[in-house]
Design a protein around this motif. Structure first.
Motif, PDB file in Angstrom:
ATOM      1  N   LEU A 231       0.832  -1.193   0.000  1.00 18.74           N
ATOM      2  CA  LEU A 231       0.000   0.000   0.000  1.00 18.74           C
ATOM      3  C   LEU A 231       0.869   1.247   0.000  1.00 18.74           C
ATOM      4  CD1 LEU A 231      -2.683  -0.979   2.682  1.00 18.74           C
ATOM      5  CD2 LEU A 231      -2.862  -1.204   0.207  1.00 18.74           C
TER       6      LEU A 231
ATOM      7  N   ASN B 114      -8.416  -2.369   3.112  1.00 20.31           N
ATOM      8  CA  ASN B 114      -8.023  -1.736   1.864  1.00 20.31           C
ATOM      9  C   ASN B 114      -8.006  -2.785   0.757  1.00 20.31           C
ATOM     10  OD1 ASN B 114      -6.758   0.122  -0.035  1.00 20.31           O
ATOM     11  ND2 ASN B 114      -6.002   1.232   1.771  1.00 20.31           N
ATOM     12  N   LEU B 115      -7.614  -2.350  -0.420  1.00 20.10           N
ATOM     13  CA  LEU B 115      -7.486  -3.288  -1.525  1.00 20.10           C
ATOM     14  C   LEU B 115      -6.341  -4.257  -1.274  1.00 20.10           C
ATOM     15  CD1 LEU B 115      -7.924  -0.829  -4.540  1.00 20.10           C
ATOM     16  CD2 LEU B 115      -9.651  -2.347  -3.550  1.00 20.10           C
TER      17      LEU B 115
ATOM     18  N   GLY C 226      -3.273  -0.486  -3.174  1.00 19.30           N
ATOM     19  CA  GLY C 226      -4.178   0.397  -2.455  1.00 19.30           C
ATOM     20  C   GLY C 226      -3.478   1.661  -1.995  1.00 19.30           C
TER      21      GLY C 226
ATOM     22  N   ASN D 149      -9.118   5.940   2.422  1.00 24.34           N
ATOM     23  CA  ASN D 149      -8.472   4.750   1.872  1.00 24.34           C
ATOM     24  C   ASN D 149      -9.290   4.189   0.718  1.00 24.34           C
ATOM     25  OD1 ASN D 149     -10.412   3.836   4.065  1.00 24.34           O
ATOM     26  ND2 ASN D 149      -9.902   1.870   3.137  1.00 24.34           N
ATOM     27  N   THR D 150      -8.615   3.519  -0.167  1.00 24.42           N
ATOM     28  CA  THR D 150      -9.299   2.765  -1.211  1.00 24.42           C
ATOM     29  C   THR D 150      -9.832   1.476  -0.609  1.00 24.42           C
ATOM     30  OG1 THR D 150      -7.161   1.829  -1.834  1.00 24.42           O
ATOM     31  CG2 THR D 150      -7.920   3.741  -3.073  1.00 24.42           C
ATOM     32  N   GLY D 151     -10.710   0.830  -1.332  1.00 22.44           N
ATOM     33  CA  GLY D 151     -11.276  -0.418  -0.831  1.00 22.44           C
ATOM     34  C   GLY D 151     -12.584  -0.738  -1.498  1.00 22.44           C
TER      35      GLY D 151
END
Length: 370
Positions: free
Chosen positions: A237, A270-271, A275, A294-296
Motif C-alpha cells: 500500500l 483496503n485493496l 491500495g 483509503n481505497t477499498g
C-alpha cells in the motif's frame, strides 16, 4: 438525603391562596369601614355612593352589625379560599404528579416510559420534555452498554476457549509439537491482551480523566504513518500525508491513539493490491481536523453508520494478524467525544472510506482560536 416530613406543595399553595384571599377581604372591609362608614357618619360626601351611604347612615347599621357582617364575610372567604385553592392547586400541580410518577417508574428500571405532557408550552411542560429527552438518552445508553458488555464478553471468551482447546489437545496428544502450540497460544494470548487494553483505554477516555496540553495533529499524523509504514509496505500500500499545522488541545497519547487507529484501519480494510491511504490535516475558523481516506470495497451508508459501534469490522469479521479487536473506531469515537470533537464517516464513491475527526482549535497567544 433524609428529610423530616413536611406539608405538601398542594397544601402550601392552598393555604397561600386562602391567606391571600383573606388578606384581600380584610383590606376591603377595612376600606369600607374607614372610608365609607366613618365618612357617612361625619356627613362627608362620597360621589356615586349615596344609596350605600344612606344604608350605612341608618341606625340599624352600627359597628356591632358591621362586625358581624365582616366576620361572616371573612368566614365565607376562608372556606371559599380553601376549597378553591385546593382545586386550583390540584389542577396546576397535575403535570408535576405525572412527572413524579414517571420518575418513580424510571427509578424502578422502566426507561421506555415517556410523559408526553399535552398542552401549550410552560415551565412544567419544558420540564417534562427535558425529562423525556433524558429518558431517551438513558435508554439508548443502557442499551448500548448492554450490547457492548455482551460483545466484550463474547470477544474475551473466544481466545479463552481457543486456549483451552489447544491445551486439551496438547494434554491428550503426547506427540503434539510444543513449539507450534506455544506460538498459537502466544497469538491467542496477545489478542486477549490487546482486547483488554483496548477496553481499559475506552473506559479511561470515557471518564475524561486525562491531562490536556497543546497538540499538533500534523505531527501525530506523521508519527502514526511512520509507525505503520512497515505494515503498509507489507500489504503493498501507499501512504500519502499532507496538510497544514493543526494545533489542538488535549491528551497527546489519546489523540495519537486516534490517529494510529484511523491509519491502521485504513491499511487493514483496503485493496489487496495497489491500495492507497491519504492522511490530511486542515485548519478551519474554529476547529482543526484530520482526515484519513483509503481505497477499498464500496460501502453503503447504512453499513458505514454502524462502523463506529464496538466490535464492527466492516463487511465481514476478519481474523488475521492485523484485524484488531473490533474496537478501533469505537475508541476513536470515545476519545473524540472526550475532546469535544466530532467524528464523520463517509463512503467514498470509488470505494473505501473517508473518516474525519474535527476538534476545537487551540487558542492562540491572544486567546483567540487559530
Amino acid at each position: 438525603m433524609d428529610r423530616r416530613p413536611g406539608l405538601s406543595v398542594r397544601l402550601k399553595l392552598t393555604l397561600s391562596y386562602a391567606g391571600f384571599l383573606m388578606l384581600a377581604g380584610g383590606l376591603l372591609l377595612a376600606v369600607v369601614w374607614v372610608f365609607l362608614l366613618r365618612n357617612s357618619r361625619s356627613g362627608a360626601f362620597v360621589p356615586n355612593l349615596s344609596g350605600l351611604l344612606r344604608i350605612f347612615d341608618s341606625a340599624a347599621f352600627g359597628p356591632r352589625v358591621f362586625g358581624s357582617v365582616a366576620a361572616a364575610v371573612m368566614a365565607f372567604l376562608l372556606v371559599f379560599g380553601l376549597v378553591g385553592g385546593w382545586i386550583l392547586a390540584g389542577r396546576m400541580l397535575a403535570p408535576l404528579t405525572r412527572i413524579t410518577e414517571a420518575t418513580r417508574m424510571a427509578t424502578n428500571g422502566s426507561l421506555s416510559h415517556r410523559i408526553r405532557l399535552p398542552g401549550r408550552g410552560d415551565e412544567f411542560r419544558e420540564l417534562a420534555d427535558a425529562f423525556d429527552t433524558m429518558l431517551a438518552q438513558l435508554e439508548a445508553h443502557v442499551a448500548e452498554q448492554r450490547r457492548f458488555g455482551a460483545n466484550a464478553s463474547h470477544e474475551l471468551r473466544t481466545p479463552l476457549a481457543i486456549s483451552k482447546a489447544l491445551l486439551d489437545v496438547a494434554r491428550t496428544d503426547p506427540n503434539c509439537a510444543t513449539g507450534e502450540l506455544v506460538d498459537r497460544l502466544h497469538a491467542v494470548n496477545t489478542r486477549a491482551v490487546d482486547l483488554t487494553e483496548a477496553l481499559l483505554l475506552l473506559s479511561r477516555a470515557d471518564r475524561r480523566t486525562f491531562p490536556r496540553e497543546p497538540v499538533d495533529l500534523s505531527l501525530l499524523a506523521e508519527e502514526a504513518t511512520e509507525t505503520l509504514l512497515p505494515l503498509a509496505e507489507k500489504r503493498s500500500l501507499t501512504i500519502a500525508t499532507s496538510g497544514d499545522i493543526a494545533p489542538a488541545t488535549g491528551s497527546r497519547a489519546l489523540l495519537l491513539q486516534v490517529t494510529t487507529n484511523l491509519v491502521h484501519n485504513a491499511i487493514v480494510h483496503n485493496l489487496s493490491e495497489k491500495g492507497t491511504v491519504w492522511v490530511t490535516t486542515s485548519v478551519h475558523p474554529q476547529t482543526v481536523a484530520i482526515t484519513v481516506e483509503n481505497t477499498g470495497e464500496k460501502l453503503t451508508r447504512e453499513l458505514v453508520s454502524t462502523l463506529a459501534e464496538p466490535f464492527q469490522r466492516g463487511t465481514e469479521r476478519m481474523h488475521n494478524d492485523h484485524a484488531g479487536v473490533g474496537l478501533g473506531l469505537a475508541i476513536v469515537t470515545t476519545i473524540t467525544q472526550a475532546h469535544d470533537g466530532t467524528l464523520t464517516l463517509t463512503p467514498r464513491p470509488d470505494g473505501g472510506l473517508r473518516v474525519t475527526v474535527e476538534l476545537p482549535a487551540a487558542p492562540g497567544p491572544s486567546g483567540r482560536m487559530v
